[in-house]
Design a protein around this motif. Structure first.
Motif, PDB file in Angstrom:
ATOM      1  N   SER A  35      18.710  11.899  23.780  1.00 35.45           N
ATOM      2  CA  SER A  35      17.436  11.204  23.852  1.00 35.45           C
ATOM      3  C   SER A  35      17.611   9.713  23.616  1.00 35.45           C
ATOM      4  CB  SER A  35      16.443  11.793  22.843  1.00 35.45           C
ATOM      5  OG  SER A  35      16.876  11.558  21.530  1.00 35.45           O
ATOM      6  N   TYR A  36      16.578   9.003  23.976  1.00 32.27           N
ATOM      7  CA  TYR A  36      16.494   7.564  23.829  1.00 32.27           C
ATOM      8  C   TYR A  36      15.152   7.293  23.174  1.00 32.27           C
ATOM      9  CZ  TYR A  36      14.805   3.058  25.588  1.00 32.27           C
ATOM     10  OH  TYR A  36      14.241   1.828  25.696  1.00 32.27           O
ATOM     11  N   ARG A  37      15.145   6.451  22.166  1.00 32.19           N
ATOM     12  CA  ARG A  37      13.902   6.139  21.467  1.00 32.19           C
ATOM     13  C   ARG A  37      13.829   4.635  21.256  1.00 32.19           C
ATOM     14  NH1 ARG A  37      13.243   8.044  15.395  1.00 32.19           N
ATOM     15  NH2 ARG A  37      15.057   6.713  15.336  1.00 32.19           N
ATOM     16  N   ALA A  38      12.683   4.069  21.535  1.00 34.81           N
ATOM     17  CA  ALA A  38      12.493   2.634  21.351  1.00 34.81           C
ATOM     18  C   ALA A  38      11.075   2.362  20.881  1.00 34.81           C
ATOM     19  CB  ALA A  38      12.758   1.895  22.655  1.00 34.81           C
ATOM     20  N   SER A  39      10.918   1.267  20.193  1.00 36.21           N
ATOM     21  CA  SER A  39       9.609   0.814  19.752  1.00 36.21           C
ATOM     22  C   SER A  39       9.475  -0.645  20.170  1.00 36.21           C
ATOM     23  CB  SER A  39       9.492   0.949  18.235  1.00 36.21           C
ATOM     24  OG  SER A  39       8.250   0.462  17.797  1.00 36.21           O
ATOM     25  N   TYR A  40       8.361  -0.964  20.816  1.00 36.86           N
ATOM     26  CA  TYR A  40       8.149  -2.308  21.326  1.00 36.86           C
ATOM     27  C   TYR A  40       6.858  -2.881  20.773  1.00 36.86           C
ATOM     28  CZ  TYR A  40      11.453  -0.553  24.769  1.00 36.86           C
ATOM     29  OH  TYR A  40      12.541   0.005  25.379  1.00 36.86           O
ATOM     30  N   VAL A  41       6.839  -4.183  20.621  1.00 41.83           N
ATOM     31  CA  VAL A  41       5.608  -4.872  20.287  1.00 41.83           C
ATOM     32  C   VAL A  41       4.694  -4.738  21.500  1.00 41.83           C
ATOM     33  CG1 VAL A  41       4.581  -7.100  19.719  1.00 41.83           C
ATOM     34  CG2 VAL A  41       6.829  -6.489  18.802  1.00 41.83           C
ATOM     35  N   THR A  42       3.442  -4.371  21.266  1.00 42.30           N
ATOM     36  CA  THR A  42       2.505  -4.148  22.360  1.00 42.30           C
ATOM     37  C   THR A  42       2.054  -5.498  22.907  1.00 42.30           C
ATOM     38  OG1 THR A  42       1.789  -2.136  21.287  1.00 42.30           O
ATOM     39  CG2 THR A  42       0.383  -2.953  23.040  1.00 42.30           C
ATOM     40  N   ARG A  43       2.732  -5.905  23.963  1.00 42.52           N
ATOM     41  CA  ARG A  43       2.423  -7.156  24.654  1.00 42.52           C
ATOM     42  C   ARG A  43       2.825  -7.009  26.105  1.00 42.52           C
ATOM     43  NH1 ARG A  43       5.801 -11.323  21.367  1.00 42.52           N
ATOM     44  NH2 ARG A  43       4.775 -12.716  22.792  1.00 42.52           N
ATOM     45  N   ASP A  44       2.600  -8.010  26.902  1.00 36.88           N
ATOM     46  CA  ASP A  44       2.834  -7.891  28.340  1.00 36.88           C
ATOM     47  C   ASP A  44       4.293  -7.693  28.725  1.00 36.88           C
ATOM     48  OD1 ASP A  44       3.572 -10.467  27.677  1.00 36.88           O
ATOM     49  OD2 ASP A  44       2.555 -11.406  29.370  1.00 36.88           O
ATOM     50  N   THR A  45       5.230  -7.926  27.815  1.00 32.58           N
ATOM     51  CA  THR A  45       6.648  -7.710  28.111  1.00 32.58           C
ATOM     52  C   THR A  45       7.094  -6.270  27.851  1.00 32.58           C
ATOM     53  OG1 THR A  45       7.243  -8.449  25.890  1.00 32.58           O
ATOM     54  CG2 THR A  45       7.265 -10.112  27.654  1.00 32.58           C
ATOM     55  N   ALA A  46       6.288  -5.494  27.164  1.00 38.09           N
ATOM     56  CA  ALA A  46       6.680  -4.129  26.783  1.00 38.09           C
ATOM     57  C   ALA A  46       6.957  -3.214  27.978  1.00 38.09           C
ATOM     58  CB  ALA A  46       5.626  -3.510  25.869  1.00 38.09           C
ATOM     59  N   PRO A  47       6.137  -3.201  29.032  1.00 37.38           N
ATOM     60  CA  PRO A  47       6.441  -2.303  30.158  1.00 37.38           C
ATOM     61  C   PRO A  47       7.807  -2.561  30.788  1.00 37.38           C
ATOM     62  CG  PRO A  47       4.165  -3.045  30.300  1.00 37.38           C
ATOM     63  CD  PRO A  47       4.827  -3.860  29.216  1.00 37.38           C
ATOM     64  N   GLY A  48       8.172  -3.809  30.978  1.00 36.36           N
ATOM     65  CA  GLY A  48       9.472  -4.131  31.570  1.00 36.36           C
ATOM     66  C   GLY A  48      10.623  -3.690  30.694  1.00 36.36           C
ATOM     67  N   LYS A  49      10.497  -3.912  29.391  1.00 36.83           N
ATOM     68  CA  LYS A  49      11.544  -3.479  28.460  1.00 36.83           C
ATOM     69  C   LYS A  49      11.660  -1.959  28.466  1.00 36.83           C
ATOM     70  CE  LYS A  49      11.070  -7.408  25.355  1.00 36.83           C
ATOM     71  NZ  LYS A  49      10.706  -7.819  23.985  1.00 36.83           N
ATOM     72  N   ALA A  50      10.518  -1.277  28.483  1.00 44.05           N
ATOM     73  CA  ALA A  50      10.523   0.189  28.493  1.00 44.05           C
ATOM     74  C   ALA A  50      11.162   0.715  29.772  1.00 44.05           C
ATOM     75  CB  ALA A  50       9.105   0.724  28.337  1.00 44.05           C
ATOM     76  N   ARG A  51      10.856   0.103  30.906  1.00 44.38           N
ATOM     77  CA  ARG A  51      11.454   0.530  32.173  1.00 44.38           C
ATOM     78  C   ARG A  51      12.976   0.421  32.111  1.00 44.38           C
ATOM     79  NH1 ARG A  51       7.112  -2.463  34.400  1.00 44.38           N
ATOM     80  NH2 ARG A  51       8.484  -4.258  34.733  1.00 44.38           N
ATOM     81  N   ARG A  52      13.473  -0.712  31.635  1.00 45.56           N
ATOM     82  CA  ARG A  52      14.925  -0.904  31.557  1.00 45.56           C
ATOM     83  C   ARG A  52      15.577   0.123  30.640  1.00 45.56           C
ATOM     84  NH1 ARG A  52      12.964  -6.055  32.026  1.00 45.56           N
ATOM     85  NH2 ARG A  52      12.964  -6.494  29.795  1.00 45.56           N
ATOM     86  N   GLY A  53      14.957   0.415  29.512  1.00 42.83           N
ATOM     87  CA  GLY A  53      15.515   1.392  28.583  1.00 42.83           C
ATOM     88  C   GLY A  53      15.554   2.796  29.155  1.00 42.83           C
ATOM     89  N   VAL A  54      14.484   3.189  29.829  1.00 45.91           N
ATOM     90  CA  VAL A  54      14.415   4.528  30.428  1.00 45.91           C
ATOM     91  C   VAL A  54      15.460   4.669  31.532  1.00 45.91           C
ATOM     92  CG1 VAL A  54      12.968   6.068  31.801  1.00 45.91           C
ATOM     93  CG2 VAL A  54      12.031   4.964  29.769  1.00 45.91           C
ATOM     94  N   VAL A  55      15.591   3.658  32.370  1.00 47.81           N
ATOM     95  CA  VAL A  55      16.582   3.707  33.451  1.00 47.81           C
ATOM     96  C   VAL A  55      17.993   3.775  32.875  1.00 47.81           C
ATOM     97  CG1 VAL A  55      17.599   2.379  35.352  1.00 47.81           C
ATOM     98  CG2 VAL A  55      15.123   2.655  35.194  1.00 47.81           C
ATOM     99  N   LEU A  56      18.253   3.020  31.818  1.00 46.83           N
ATOM    100  CA  LEU A  56      19.565   3.073  31.171  1.00 46.83           C
ATOM    101  C   LEU A  56      19.875   4.482  30.666  1.00 46.83           C
ATOM    102  CD1 LEU A  56      22.121   1.690  30.091  1.00 46.83           C
ATOM    103  CD2 LEU A  56      20.805   1.136  28.034  1.00 46.83           C
ATOM    104  N   ALA A  57      18.890   5.129  30.029  1.00 47.80           N
ATOM    105  CA  ALA A  57      19.091   6.495  29.540  1.00 47.80           C
ATOM    106  C   ALA A  57      19.378   7.443  30.700  1.00 47.80           C
ATOM    107  CB  ALA A  57      17.867   6.968  28.754  1.00 47.80           C
ATOM    108  N   LEU A  58      18.604   7.363  31.762  1.00 45.88           N
ATOM    109  CA  LEU A  58      18.800   8.257  32.907  1.00 45.88           C
ATOM    110  C   LEU A  58      20.159   8.046  33.568  1.00 45.88           C
ATOM    111  CD1 LEU A  58      15.219   8.133  34.444  1.00 45.88           C
ATOM    112  CD2 LEU A  58      16.264  10.034  33.188  1.00 45.88           C
ATOM    113  N   LYS A  59      20.575   6.795  33.712  1.00 42.89           N
ATOM    114  CA  LYS A  59      21.888   6.526  34.294  1.00 42.89           C
ATOM    115  C   LYS A  59      22.999   7.047  33.401  1.00 42.89           C
ATOM    116  CE  LYS A  59      20.691   2.647  37.218  1.00 42.89           C
ATOM    117  NZ  LYS A  59      20.892   1.225  37.523  1.00 42.89           N
ATOM    118  N   THR A  60      22.824   6.923  32.093  1.00 42.15           N
ATOM    119  CA  THR A  60      23.815   7.438  31.147  1.00 42.15           C
ATOM    120  C   THR A  60      23.968   8.945  31.298  1.00 42.15           C
ATOM    121  OG1 THR A  60      23.325   5.666  29.588  1.00 42.15           O
ATOM    122  CG2 THR A  60      24.399   7.628  28.691  1.00 42.15           C
ATOM    123  N   TRP A  61      22.871   9.634  31.580  1.00 41.90           N
ATOM    124  CA  TRP A  61      22.891  11.089  31.741  1.00 41.90           C
ATOM    125  C   TRP A  61      23.231  11.511  33.168  1.00 41.90           C
ATOM    126  CZ3 TRP A  61      17.460  11.294  29.169  1.00 41.90           C
ATOM    127  CH2 TRP A  61      17.583  11.032  27.798  1.00 41.90           C
TER     128      TRP A  61
END
Length: 162
Positions: A35-61
């Protein structure tokens, strides 16, 4: 003469960006299913950071074939938190719940009453996020939890041919 060998220090936090007193944090899960877990400050940059993290996890798997759909799903869910809640942070968890299933969860601390999404009219510019989630995910739900709410969706890996 004695020599001491020490193991390298493993940082608890893989990634942390200080933003005022709040921090974005990405933490590896030491036990359980991948699994991958992240916490982001709720601001306009959060969706982009979340996308990058999710893609990184999927590529790792080795699940790159799910990346486009997962990016869209997590983007919609994190954006909803940014736009529609007063939550200061948004959590994102991606778990390989089974050999053929990936679950994406977005958690916020908003305690407002949850409403059932309504279908927007054809000329409205917003309001389609959860309809998009319902169309793209194999399963999804919204759950009230003691700290706020959790929205999750699942993608079946067996439906996608690499």
């Amino acid at each position: 003469m004695t020599s001491t060998l020490t193991a390298p220090v493993q940082p608890e936090t893989v990634h942390a960006i200080e933003v005022g007193v709040m921090q974005d944090r990405i933490i590896p899960e030491p036990v359980g299913p991948p699994s991958y877990r992240a916490s982001y400050v709720t601001r306009d940059t959060a969706p982009g950071k979340a996308r990058r993290g999710v893609v990184l996890a999927l590529k790792t798997w080795g699940l790159e074939q799910l990346a486009d759909t997962a990016e869209l799903l997590v983007s919609e869910l994190v954006t909803n938190t940014f736009v529609h809640t007063d939550s200061r942070t948004v959590g994102v968890v991606v778990t390989r719940t089974a050999e053929t299933t990936v679950r994406i969860m977005v958690l916020d601390t908003d305690r407002a009453e949850m409403s059932v999404p309504t279908c927007p009219s054809g000329d409205e510019e917003s309001g389609r996020g959860l309809f998009l989630v319902a169309a793209l995910a194999d399963r999804w739900d919204i759950e009230r939890v003691s700290t706020g709410k959790r929205i999750w969706c699942e993608l079946d890996t067996k439906k996608v041919q690499p």
